[in-house]
Design a protein around this motif. Structure first.
Motif, PDB file in Angstrom:
ATOM      1  N   LEU A  59      43.724  73.589  -3.740  1.00 58.34           N
ATOM      2  CA  LEU A  59      45.071  73.183  -3.336  1.00 58.34           C
ATOM      3  C   LEU A  59      45.087  72.482  -1.984  1.00 58.34           C
ATOM      4  O   LEU A  59      46.061  71.807  -1.647  1.00 58.34           O
ATOM      5  CB  LEU A  59      45.998  74.399  -3.287  1.00 58.34           C
ATOM      6  CG  LEU A  59      46.409  75.009  -4.626  1.00 58.34           C
ATOM      7  CD1 LEU A  59      47.479  76.058  -4.397  1.00 58.34           C
ATOM      8  CD2 LEU A  59      46.916  73.956  -5.593  1.00 58.34           C
ATOM      9  N   SER A  60      44.043  72.653  -1.194  1.00 56.00           N
ATOM     10  CA  SER A  60      43.958  71.950   0.097  1.00 56.00           C
ATOM     11  C   SER A  60      42.497  71.777   0.464  1.00 56.00           C
ATOM     12  O   SER A  60      41.650  72.594   0.082  1.00 56.00           O
ATOM     13  CB  SER A  60      44.692  72.723   1.201  1.00 56.00           C
ATOM     14  OG  SER A  60      43.963  73.892   1.560  1.00 56.00           O
ATOM     15  N   ILE A  61      42.204  70.689   1.164  1.00 59.69           N
ATOM     16  CA  ILE A  61      40.847  70.438   1.668  1.00 59.69           C
ATOM     17  C   ILE A  61      40.987  69.839   3.064  1.00 59.69           C
ATOM     18  O   ILE A  61      41.734  68.871   3.263  1.00 59.69           O
ATOM     19  CB  ILE A  61      40.065  69.459   0.763  1.00 59.69           C
ATOM     20  CG1 ILE A  61      39.989  69.974  -0.682  1.00 59.69           C
ATOM     21  CG2 ILE A  61      38.652  69.241   1.308  1.00 59.69           C
ATOM     22  CD1 ILE A  61      39.361  68.978  -1.647  1.00 59.69           C
ATOM     23  N   ARG A  62      40.276  70.436   4.032  1.00 57.72           N
ATOM     24  CA  ARG A  62      40.283  69.893   5.396  1.00 57.72           C
ATOM     25  C   ARG A  62      38.826  69.716   5.844  1.00 57.72           C
ATOM     26  O   ARG A  62      38.084  70.692   5.974  1.00 57.72           O
ATOM     27  CB  ARG A  62      40.997  70.841   6.372  1.00 57.72           C
ATOM     28  CG  ARG A  62      42.411  71.170   5.990  1.00 57.72           C
ATOM     29  CD  ARG A  62      43.155  71.896   7.119  1.00 57.72           C
ATOM     30  NE  ARG A  62      42.401  72.946   7.753  1.00 57.72           N
ATOM     31  CZ  ARG A  62      42.272  74.188   7.292  1.00 57.72           C
ATOM     32  NH1 ARG A  62      42.852  74.521   6.145  1.00 57.72           N
ATOM     33  NH2 ARG A  62      41.598  75.104   7.972  1.00 57.72           N
ATOM     34  N   ALA A  70      38.995  74.873   2.770  1.00 53.77           N
ATOM     35  CA  ALA A  70      39.827  74.573   1.598  1.00 53.77           C
ATOM     36  C   ALA A  70      40.535  75.847   1.159  1.00 53.77           C
ATOM     37  O   ALA A  70      40.190  76.958   1.609  1.00 53.77           O
ATOM     38  CB  ALA A  70      38.970  74.012   0.464  1.00 53.77           C
ATOM     39  N   HIS A  71      41.536  75.685   0.299  1.00 55.64           N
ATOM     40  CA  HIS A  71      42.187  76.833  -0.328  1.00 55.64           C
ATOM     41  C   HIS A  71      42.028  76.723  -1.839  1.00 55.64           C
ATOM     42  O   HIS A  71      42.212  75.648  -2.420  1.00 55.64           O
ATOM     43  CB  HIS A  71      43.674  76.892   0.034  1.00 55.64           C
ATOM     44  CG  HIS A  71      43.928  77.460   1.392  1.00 55.64           C
ATOM     45  ND1 HIS A  71      44.036  76.691   2.520  1.00 55.64           N
ATOM     46  CD2 HIS A  71      44.074  78.760   1.810  1.00 55.64           C
ATOM     47  CE1 HIS A  71      44.257  77.464   3.572  1.00 55.64           C
ATOM     48  NE2 HIS A  71      44.276  78.722   3.174  1.00 55.64           N
ATOM     49  N   LYS A  78      45.835  82.962  -3.730  1.00 51.16           N
ATOM     50  CA  LYS A  78      44.943  81.929  -3.205  1.00 51.16           C
ATOM     51  C   LYS A  78      44.218  82.472  -1.982  1.00 51.16           C
ATOM     52  O   LYS A  78      44.673  83.415  -1.331  1.00 51.16           O
ATOM     53  CB  LYS A  78      45.718  80.658  -2.866  1.00 51.16           C
ATOM     54  CG  LYS A  78      46.672  80.758  -1.692  1.00 51.16           C
ATOM     55  CD  LYS A  78      47.323  79.402  -1.436  1.00 51.16           C
ATOM     56  CE  LYS A  78      48.287  79.476  -0.248  1.00 51.16           C
ATOM     57  NZ  LYS A  78      48.916  78.155   0.035  1.00 51.16           N
ATOM     58  N   GLN A  80      41.320  81.212   1.379  1.00 56.00           N
ATOM     59  CA  GLN A  80      40.619  80.144   2.081  1.00 56.00           C
ATOM     60  C   GLN A  80      39.125  80.257   1.821  1.00 56.00           C
ATOM     61  O   GLN A  80      38.571  81.351   1.767  1.00 56.00           O
ATOM     62  CB  GLN A  80      40.895  80.229   3.585  1.00 56.00           C
ATOM     63  CG  GLN A  80      40.187  79.144   4.392  1.00 56.00           C
ATOM     64  CD  GLN A  80      40.660  79.099   5.828  1.00 56.00           C
ATOM     65  OE1 GLN A  80      41.578  78.366   6.166  1.00 56.00           O
ATOM     66  NE2 GLN A  80      40.025  79.905   6.681  1.00 56.00           N
ATOM     67  N   ASP A  99      38.302  66.749  -5.080  1.00 59.78           N
ATOM     68  CA  ASP A  99      39.676  66.321  -4.820  1.00 59.78           C
ATOM     69  C   ASP A  99      40.625  67.498  -5.011  1.00 59.78           C
ATOM     70  O   ASP A  99      40.307  68.480  -5.709  1.00 59.78           O
ATOM     71  CB  ASP A  99      40.090  65.217  -5.803  1.00 59.78           C
ATOM     72  CG  ASP A  99      39.450  63.879  -5.502  1.00 59.78           C
ATOM     73  OD1 ASP A  99      39.597  63.422  -4.353  1.00 59.78           O
ATOM     74  OD2 ASP A  99      38.831  63.289  -6.407  1.00 59.78           O
ATOM     75  N   LEU A 100      41.813  67.372  -4.433  1.00 61.98           N
ATOM     76  CA  LEU A 100      42.849  68.355  -4.697  1.00 61.98           C
ATOM     77  C   LEU A 100      43.132  68.388  -6.192  1.00 61.98           C
ATOM     78  O   LEU A 100      43.256  67.348  -6.843  1.00 61.98           O
ATOM     79  CB  LEU A 100      44.137  67.999  -3.950  1.00 61.98           C
ATOM     80  CG  LEU A 100      44.075  68.020  -2.421  1.00 61.98           C
ATOM     81  CD1 LEU A 100      45.455  67.742  -1.848  1.00 61.98           C
ATOM     82  CD2 LEU A 100      43.550  69.346  -1.917  1.00 61.98           C
ATOM     83  N   SER A 137      52.377  65.525  -3.814  1.00 63.24           N
ATOM     84  CA  SER A 137      52.275  65.942  -2.414  1.00 63.24           C
ATOM     85  C   SER A 137      53.456  66.810  -2.012  1.00 63.24           C
ATOM     86  O   SER A 137      53.342  67.683  -1.170  1.00 63.24           O
ATOM     87  CB  SER A 137      52.193  64.720  -1.500  1.00 63.24           C
ATOM     88  OG  SER A 137      53.312  63.876  -1.697  1.00 63.24           O
ATOM     89  N   LYS A 138      54.611  66.557  -2.627  1.00 60.04           N
ATOM     90  CA  LYS A 138      55.794  67.370  -2.379  1.00 60.04           C
ATOM     91  C   LYS A 138      56.446  67.639  -3.726  1.00 60.04           C
ATOM     92  O   LYS A 138      56.523  66.769  -4.578  1.00 60.04           O
ATOM     93  CB  LYS A 138      56.788  66.650  -1.460  1.00 60.04           C
ATOM     94  CG  LYS A 138      56.266  66.445  -0.044  1.00 60.04           C
ATOM     95  CD  LYS A 138      57.305  65.761   0.828  1.00 60.04           C
ATOM     96  CE  LYS A 138      56.782  65.560   2.243  1.00 60.04           C
ATOM     97  NZ  LYS A 138      57.792  64.870   3.103  1.00 60.04           N
TER      98      LYS A 138
END
Length: 484
Positions: A59-62, A70-71, A78, A80, A99-100, A137-138
């Motif tokens: 759901l997220s990647i930094r 990531a999560h 969920k 981390q 990818d997300l 994204s939203k």
């Protein structure tokens, strides 16, 4: 670059990453990944250094230089995850191809970050399913309400509260079964395709059976078949059934819906009201943890289900709502009074329809409840037993909570002669709509019985604090997208 061009570019980039995975000898739509632990359990039993094996959707990647946070989300929770060159070695480059939305399997160990967040350090990972489309994204519910229903899978991914609504619905159905079975009721199944649609006044969906060469109808109610089982000797039965009515769509109506119907030989409508009150209170305590439910909208306050629930006669409800003795008025006076009170009526509406619509508009829609409205006019409920003291009404109730009917309950009519008269009156000239097999069955003798029918969708709306039936049906019927 406009929105369409941006989307096309994102799709192209994901296809390139798909090719990159394959060039590395990786099947991007992988294989089984057994032995995973639910993320919820990993978080509950979290101990630094403990091994963890999990699978879920990114759901997220930094990316932070030589490390990645990531999560990952599974069905319920969920967590981390973290990786750097030291933890995954040469496969660190592969992480940058994720990818997300990708679904991954991870083996690692638990640790806490400097901020104390519970995290799994990745030792190895596998791509289990490549997402070829970007997640939104939203996902603002009210702004994308049609898209949420049409693409429910995205709604479930992005909105944990939506998943909770449907888990609540699942628990409601499970607890209904448990509650009734513990009281000796047997769950049965009756036909969903019927040669004669019966058990309710509604327009059916029609189909045709080629082998038999006969028209059939998707059931509008299971009632007439369940009563055959009472004739056959089953004394306490229920069915959680799907019904289909070829009628309008609104915030309270979907053409395909779920009902509980239950019948209890030698009981009556009053006993069924007690059973229903106990059942709904049990569901509220078990599923919601309280008898005080959130506001159902429509200007209603939170609903207090604390028993006992009041009962009020139909005629008294109309008297209070209209300021007159409704049934002392002539049909013309009733129509005039309804119009003056803002009830919209079809010019050709019959007198009984004037009464029904007036009740729905001025009583049902304005009642927070819970309230059992009893002793309805005989014409409104042709399958119920006539009251012994007042031949103009039948021994029934309608349970109203949050401005809508949640469940009716009857003392069932078991006189086959009177039943035929009522069904013929209801059918008018359309004699083919009368279920002769049902009438034949009860001529063999049906025991006196009580019955209830409760809408599972509306009950879930109540328990979840939702004001639209589409919020509690996973895939509500929608107009085809190309016709919008």
């Amino acid at each position: 670059m406009n929105e369409s061009e941006a989307t096309s570019e994102l799709l192209r980039l994901r296809r390139e990453k798909l090719a990159a995975w394959r060039s590395r000898g990786v099947d991007p739509f992988g294989h089984a990944f057994p032995g995973t632990q639910p993320i919820e359990k990993i978080l509950e039993d979290f101990t630094e250094g403990r091994e963890a094996r999990l699978a879920g959707r990114l759901l997220s990647i930094r990316e932070m230089g030589k490390s990645i946070f990531a999560h990952v989300q599974d069905a319920n929770s969920k967590i981390q995850v973290y990786a750097n060159v030291q933890s995954v070695g040469e496969r660190f480059a592969d992480l940058k191809l994720l990818d997300l939305g990708d679904i991954v399997g991870i083996d690692g160990e638990c640790f806490r970050t400097k901020t104390g967040e519970k995290t799994v350090r990745i030792r190895s990972f596998v791509l289990l399913s490549k997402s070829l489309r970007p997640l939104p994204s939203k996902w603002h519910g009210l702004h994308d309400v049609e898209a949420r229903y049409r693409q429910r899978y995205l709604d479930l991914i992005m909105n944990p509260e939506v998943r909770e609504v449907f888990r609540k619905r699942i628990r409601i159905v499970r607890e209904i079964r448990r509650f009734l079975e513990e009281r000796g009721f047997l769950e049965v199944e009756t036909p969903m395709m019927q040669p004669v649609p019966g058990g309710a006044a509604a327009t059916p969906f029609s189909t045709f059976h080629e082998a038999l060469g006969i028209p059939l109808y998707l059931r509008i109610a299971p009632e007439l078949y369940l009563k055959r089982l009472l004739v056959g000797g089953f004394e306490k039965i229920f069915e959680l059934n799907r019904n289909f009515r070829n009628e309008g769509i609104s915030r309270k109506h979907n053409p395909e819906f779920t009902m509980l119907e239950a019948y209890w030989a030698y009981a009556d409508y009053s006993r069924m009201a007690e059973l229903l009150e106990s059942l709904i209170c049990h569901l509220a305590r078990t599923v919601c943890g309280t008898l005080r439910l959130p506001s159902p909208g429509g200007g209603f306050p939170p609903i207090d289900l604390t028993p006992p629930w009041p009962r009020k006669r139909f005629a008294d409800c109309l008297r209070e709502a209209t300021g007159t003795d409704w049934f002392a008025l002539s049909p013309g006076e009733r129509r005039k009074r309804a119009g003056a009170l803002g009830v919209e009526l079809h010019p050709e509406a019959e007198d009984i329809d004037v009464t029904r619509h007036t009740f729905e508009k001025l009583v049902e829609a304005r009642t927070a409840g819970p309230l059992f409205v009893t002793h309805l006019p005989t014409e409104l409920v042709p399958l119920a037993r006539q009251n012994r003291d007042d031949a103009s009404v039948v021994d029934v109730f309608e349970l109203i909570i949050g401005g809508q009917e949640i469940a009716p309950g009857y003392s069932e009519l078991n006189d086959p002669i009177v039943q035929r008269e009522r069904l013929e009156h209801q059918a008018g000239q359309e004699r083919q709509k009368i279920d002769e097999e049902f009438l034949t069955a009860i001529e063999y003798g049906m025991p006196p019985a009580g019955g209830i029918g409760m809408g599972i969708d509306r009950l879930t709306m109540l328990m979840a604090g939702k004001d639209s039936i589409r919020e509690v049906i996973l895939f509500p019927l929608l107009r085809p997208k190309e016709t919008l």
